[in-house]
Design an enzyme around this catalytic site. Structure first.
Site, PDB file in Angstrom:
ATOM      1  N   LYS A   1     -30.536  29.516 -41.597  1.00 39.31           N
ATOM      2  CA  LYS A   1     -29.829  30.776 -41.809  1.00 39.31           C
ATOM      3  C   LYS A   1     -29.953  31.688 -41.024  1.00 39.31           C
ATOM      4  CE  LYS A   1     -29.139  30.491 -46.875  1.00 39.31           C
ATOM      5  NZ  LYS A   1     -29.247  31.206 -48.140  1.00 39.31           N
TER       6      LYS A   1
ATOM      7  N   ASP B   1     -24.072  35.096 -50.250  1.00 35.55           N
ATOM      8  CA  ASP B   1     -25.186  34.978 -51.004  1.00 35.55           C
ATOM      9  C   ASP B   1     -25.320  35.930 -52.117  1.00 35.55           C
ATOM     10  OD1 ASP B   1     -26.228  32.433 -50.466  1.00 35.55           O
ATOM     11  OD2 ASP B   1     -27.638  33.048 -48.956  1.00 35.55           O
TER      12      ASP B   1
END
Length: 275
Positions: A66, A102
């Site tokens: 990420k 997220d």
């Protein structure tokens, strides 16, 4: 020729993303193929370059890439900037646009799927790592009366709170001091990695009592020590992170394709009973 998408991670064999996006494509009639890529730990950029030359339209990102995806992009959304990480990329010619869904997926699962409102409520977040960072701004946008961030290393929580100063009523605490603040939390979210090791965060015994929701970000682990403790304390609702997983995927799908799939059936299919 079908549009190409993928998820990249290492390891990647556990990923549910191909199943989820395959289901979304079928229900929305989108012509695409979606695969899983195990990226080399020291070769993220080269592997994504290759995927783009093959005509790829977008990429989901999972651990440990990420931060690599964040650095790879040349355009960053506000969510990605705030999270300091990207879990989704869109490719448009030379543009590589980064997003982080997220936190948005987590909030949607809590407020829509589980029906637990956060506005005006006291929220406790355990952990100050990447998962917590990505959730802070979406949580604060729900306008809780208070959001308390607790971490073993207090300095890490303090540094994170300073980054989000001015965004809402954010407080920090160590675990030992938490009992003094525990007037009763409505929502408690475990964003630590403790459950992946079968461990329990060092919560004082009274912290979970009276909560409406205990939410475990890890998914597919059944009744983790955190959720077991919440059940023992009589927490009304228990949930793991499968809904967050599916909801963030739906956000990515809608961003890529312009149509938002329904999520209830996919969540139901992936849910592991909490027993």
């Amino acid at each position: 020729m079908s549009d190409r998408y993928a998820v990249i991670g290492n390891p990647i064999g556990f990923s549910k993303s191909p199943l989820i996006h395959g289901a979304f494509a079928k229900m929305t009639g989108q012509d695409l193929v979606y695969e899983a890529i195990e990226g080399p730990l020291d070769g993220f950029r080269e592997r994504v370059d290759q995927f783009r030359t093959e005509g790829a339209k977008g990429l989901n990102i999972t651990a440990p890439f990420k931060l690599d995806a964040f650095a790879y992009a040349n355009e960053l959304s506000e969510s990605a900037k705030r999270a300091g990480a990207a879990n989704c990329l869109k490719f448009e010619g030379d543009r590589v646009i980064a997003e982080n869904f997220d936190g948005i997926g987590l909030v949607r699962d809590i407020t829509v799927n589980l029906g637990v409102k956060m506005a005006g409520r006291r929220v406790l977040m355990l952990g100050a790592g990447g998962a917590a960072r990505g959730a802070l701004l979406p949580f604060l946008r729900e306008e809780p009366s208070e959001l308390v961030l607790v971490n073993r290393t207090l300095a890490k929580a303090v540094a994170l709170a300073e980054e989000f100063a001015g965004c809402g009523p954010l407080m920090v605490s160590g675990y030992a001091e938490l009992a003094d603040l525990a007037e009763g939390y409505d929502v408690v979210v475990n964003a630590t990695s403790a459950s992946l090791r079968g461990e329990m965060p060092p919560l004082p015994g009274n912290v979970l009592r009276g909560a409406e929701l205990a939410y475990e970000l890890a998914y597919g682990k059944g009744l983790t020590p955190f959720l077991q403790a919440a059940r023992t304390e009589g927490v009304a609702k228990l949930a793991d992170g499968v809904g967050m997983l599916v909801e963030q995927a739906a956000e990515a799908f809608a961003w890529w394709r312009g149509v938002r799939p329904s999520t209830a059936q996919v969540i139901a299919e992936l849910t592991v009973p909490l027993s």
